[in-house]
Scaffold this motif. Structure first.
Motif, mmCIF file in Angstrom:
data_model
loop_
_atom_site.group_PDB
_atom_site.id
_atom_site.type_symbol
_atom_site.label_atom_id
_atom_site.label_comp_id
_atom_site.label_asym_id
_atom_site.label_seq_id
_atom_site.Cartn_x
_atom_site.Cartn_y
_atom_site.Cartn_z
ATOM 1 N N MET A 195 -12.518 -19.444 3.713
ATOM 2 C CA MET A 195 -11.554 -18.729 2.867
ATOM 3 C C MET A 195 -12.259 -17.775 1.912
ATOM 4 O O MET A 195 -11.796 -16.664 1.677
ATOM 5 C CB MET A 195 -10.699 -19.719 2.066
ATOM 6 N N LYS A 196 -13.382 -18.223 1.394
ATOM 7 C CA LYS A 196 -14.124 -17.375 0.468
ATOM 8 C C LYS A 196 -14.680 -16.143 1.181
ATOM 9 O O LYS A 196 -14.718 -15.046 0.603
ATOM 10 C CB LYS A 196 -15.270 -18.179 -0.170
ATOM 11 N N LEU A 197 -15.110 -16.306 2.422
ATOM 12 C CA LEU A 197 -15.611 -15.167 3.198
ATOM 13 C C LEU A 197 -14.516 -14.117 3.370
ATOM 14 O O LEU A 197 -14.756 -12.915 3.163
ATOM 15 C CB LEU A 197 -16.095 -15.639 4.565
ATOM 16 N N ILE A 198 -13.317 -14.558 3.715
ATOM 17 C CA ILE A 198 -12.200 -13.628 3.877
ATOM 18 C C ILE A 198 -11.877 -12.946 2.549
ATOM 19 O O ILE A 198 -11.681 -11.727 2.497
ATOM 20 C CB ILE A 198 -10.955 -14.365 4.411
ATOM 21 N N ARG A 199 -11.834 -13.721 1.475
ATOM 22 C CA ARG A 199 -11.506 -13.165 0.151
ATOM 23 C C ARG A 199 -12.519 -12.098 -0.261
ATOM 24 O O ARG A 199 -12.140 -10.998 -0.698
ATOM 25 C CB ARG A 199 -11.462 -14.300 -0.879
ATOM 26 N N GLU A 200 -13.800 -12.410 -0.119
ATOM 27 C CA GLU A 200 -14.847 -11.452 -0.506
ATOM 28 C C GLU A 200 -14.785 -10.205 0.363
ATOM 29 O O GLU A 200 -14.922 -9.081 -0.123
ATOM 30 C CB GLU A 200 -16.223 -12.116 -0.392
ATOM 31 N N PHE A 201 -14.573 -10.415 1.663
ATOM 32 C CA PHE A 201 -14.474 -9.277 2.588
ATOM 33 C C PHE A 201 -13.317 -8.364 2.194
ATOM 34 O O PHE A 201 -13.465 -7.141 2.113
ATOM 35 C CB PHE A 201 -14.277 -9.803 4.012
ATOM 36 N N GLU A 202 -12.169 -8.953 1.935
ATOM 37 C CA GLU A 202 -10.984 -8.163 1.614
ATOM 38 C C GLU A 202 -11.108 -7.449 0.268
ATOM 39 O O GLU A 202 -10.656 -6.310 0.109
ATOM 40 C CB GLU A 202 -9.736 -9.052 1.620
ATOM 41 N N GLU A 203 -11.714 -8.111 -0.709
ATOM 42 C CA GLU A 203 -11.886 -7.458 -2.018
ATOM 43 C C GLU A 203 -12.819 -6.258 -1.897
ATOM 44 O O GLU A 203 -12.567 -5.208 -2.507
ATOM 45 C CB GLU A 203 -12.418 -8.470 -3.025
ATOM 46 N N ARG A 204 -13.876 -6.395 -1.116
ATOM 47 C CA ARG A 204 -14.783 -5.257 -0.907
ATOM 48 C C ARG A 204 -14.056 -4.138 -0.170
ATOM 49 O O ARG A 204 -14.184 -2.959 -0.510
ATOM 50 C CB ARG A 204 -16.002 -5.684 -0.094
ATOM 51 N N CYS A 205 -13.296 -4.512 0.866
ATOM 52 C CA CYS A 205 -12.582 -3.505 1.635
ATOM 53 C C CYS A 205 -11.540 -2.781 0.789
ATOM 54 O O CYS A 205 -11.328 -1.572 0.942
ATOM 55 C CB CYS A 205 -11.912 -4.143 2.847
ATOM 56 N N LEU A 206 -10.868 -3.514 -0.078
ATOM 57 C CA LEU A 206 -9.873 -2.895 -0.949
ATOM 58 C C LEU A 206 -10.536 -1.864 -1.854
ATOM 59 O O LEU A 206 -10.019 -0.747 -2.020
ATOM 60 C CB LEU A 206 -9.170 -3.972 -1.775
ATOM 61 N N ASP A 207 -11.687 -2.212 -2.411
ATOM 62 C CA ASP A 207 -12.428 -1.261 -3.251
ATOM 63 C C ASP A 207 -12.846 -0.031 -2.439
ATOM 64 O O ASP A 207 -12.734 1.113 -2.914
ATOM 65 C CB ASP A 207 -13.671 -1.928 -3.846
ATOM 66 N N MET A 208 -13.310 -0.270 -1.213
ATOM 67 C CA MET A 208 -13.769 0.839 -0.370
ATOM 68 C C MET A 208 -12.614 1.721 0.077
ATOM 69 O O MET A 208 -12.754 2.940 0.206
ATOM 70 C CB MET A 208 -14.524 0.290 0.847
ATOM 71 N N ALA A 209 -11.442 1.118 0.292
ATOM 72 C CA ALA A 209 -10.269 1.890 0.690
ATOM 73 C C ALA A 209 -9.802 2.774 -0.471
ATOM 74 O O ALA A 209 -9.470 3.953 -0.285
ATOM 75 C CB ALA A 209 -9.154 0.963 1.141
ATOM 76 N N ILE A 210 -9.764 2.206 -1.665
ATOM 77 C CA ILE A 210 -9.345 2.974 -2.841
ATOM 78 C C ILE A 210 -10.324 4.113 -3.120
ATOM 79 O O ILE A 210 -9.934 5.209 -3.532
ATOM 80 C CB ILE A 210 -9.223 2.045 -4.064
ATOM 81 N N ALA A 211 -11.611 3.865 -2.834
ATOM 82 C CA ALA A 211 -12.637 4.886 -3.042
ATOM 83 C C ALA A 211 -12.654 5.943 -1.935
ATOM 84 O O ALA A 211 -13.379 6.929 -2.033
ATOM 85 C CB ALA A 211 -14.014 4.230 -3.132
#
Length: 312
Positions: free
Chosen positions: A1-17
């Motif tokens: 679960m933590k792997l998915i959470r970290e992956f998604e948080e990074r992706c969200l930042d990268m998408a916004i950027a």
């Protein structure tokens, strides 16, 4: 679960950027569903996913480096950058693809389950979809055929209370589980914020499928902590009651399980996951981009017969 959470948080930042073109549909908050369900599957089993599919793909064992490379459109991605966020697939792991068409995975999953049954194998298929898919004709047709043919498939409804921005009670008459029961399927509802509860119930239903007792349906009550799409975060749009979001965040499945594991174990997991995602980001950003001259590759099967009269 933590792997998915970290992956998604990074992706969200990268998408916004703007680093991930087109954005993503964050799975943050729903991790217990993907992990609880996929923990009961083998590598030989299959899944079909949704437009919000990163969690399912990672939970089934996908390499986060190649998934992120796919999101960035590079050649090291699962589909050589041609699938992107909503179409990630890895046939070797039984991942038959995320899908941008709401509910479409149900038909693909039923087809895969028919093949497994016809071959006499013990493989099971899991088809994920949201509550917004429960009125889609293709999904209801998949329910019908799966029940008639007694297929080894588990339909998993991730009921996060919203179809994009439409509240559940405004778009779904009755309940998801009762609809499934109307097709003669065994249907269960579980707390989708409790990974252990999801795993327990999934295990029971998957075993039924393996024993040839036909399809089953699992409704997981869950919640996405962010909006429907990353563009909403970019624009600062929130269509839900902020107090509602706060209440659900208090039931964070990662925090709940972490309390059982203890601080030392959690810290060890957090450090390992951060390293894995750091490596994935480095790998994906340095992966080669496709050559524009190859844009038409893979549009057609190399073994398909050409229709008479077609000029190539």
């Amino acid at each position: 679960m933590k792997l998915i959470r970290e992956f998604e948080e990074r992706c969200l930042d990268m998408a916004i950027a703007g680093e991930i073109i087109g954005g993503i549909h964050p799975y943050i908050g729903q991790e217990a569903v993907a992990v609880g369900v996929c923990s009961q599957l083998t590598e030989r089993d299959f899944i079909t996913s949704t437009h919000r599919g990163h969690g399912h793909v990672l939970a089934k064992g996908a390499d986060p480096r190649r998934l992120l490379a796919e999101l960035l459109g590079t050649l090291e991605g699962f589909n050589k950058g041609r699938g992107g966020s909503m179409h990630a697939a890895d046939m070797k792991l039984g991942i038959l693809g995320a899908n941008g068409i709401v509910g479409a995975g149900g038909a693909i999953g039923s087809g895969a389950a028919w093949v497994a049954k016809a071959r006499g194998n013990s493989e099971v298929v899991v088809s994920f979809f949201g509550d917004g898919a429960m009125s889609q004709g293709v999904l209801l047709e998949a329910f019908n055929l799966a029940a008639i043919w007694s297929l080894p498939i588990l339909f998993v409804c991730e009921n996060n209370m919203y179809a994009t921005s439409l509240k559940l009670e405004s778009g779904l008459a009755g309940s998801a589980a009762r609809r499934a029961e109307g097709f003669g399927m065994v249907a269960r509802t579980v707390d989708g914020m409790d990974v252990e509860a999801v795993a327990d119930v999934t295990g029971e239903l998957i075993q039924r499928c393996r024993e040839g007792k036909g399809p089953a349906f699992l409704e997981c009550s869950t919640y996405r902590f962010f909006g429907h799409h990353s563009v909403l975060e970019l624009l600062g749009v929130e269509f839900r009651d902020p107090d509602e979001v706060v209440r659900w965040r208090e039931r964070d499945p990662i925090v709940a399980l972490g309390a059982k594991l203890g601080d030392d174990v959690v810290a060890e997991i957090d450090e390992a996951v951060k390293g894995t995602i750091d490596e994935a980001v480095e790998f994906a950003k340095n992966a080669p981009s496709p050559d524009p001259k190859d844009a038409l590759m893979y549009l057609y099967s190399g073994t398909a017969a050409v229709r008479p009269g077609v000029i190539l």
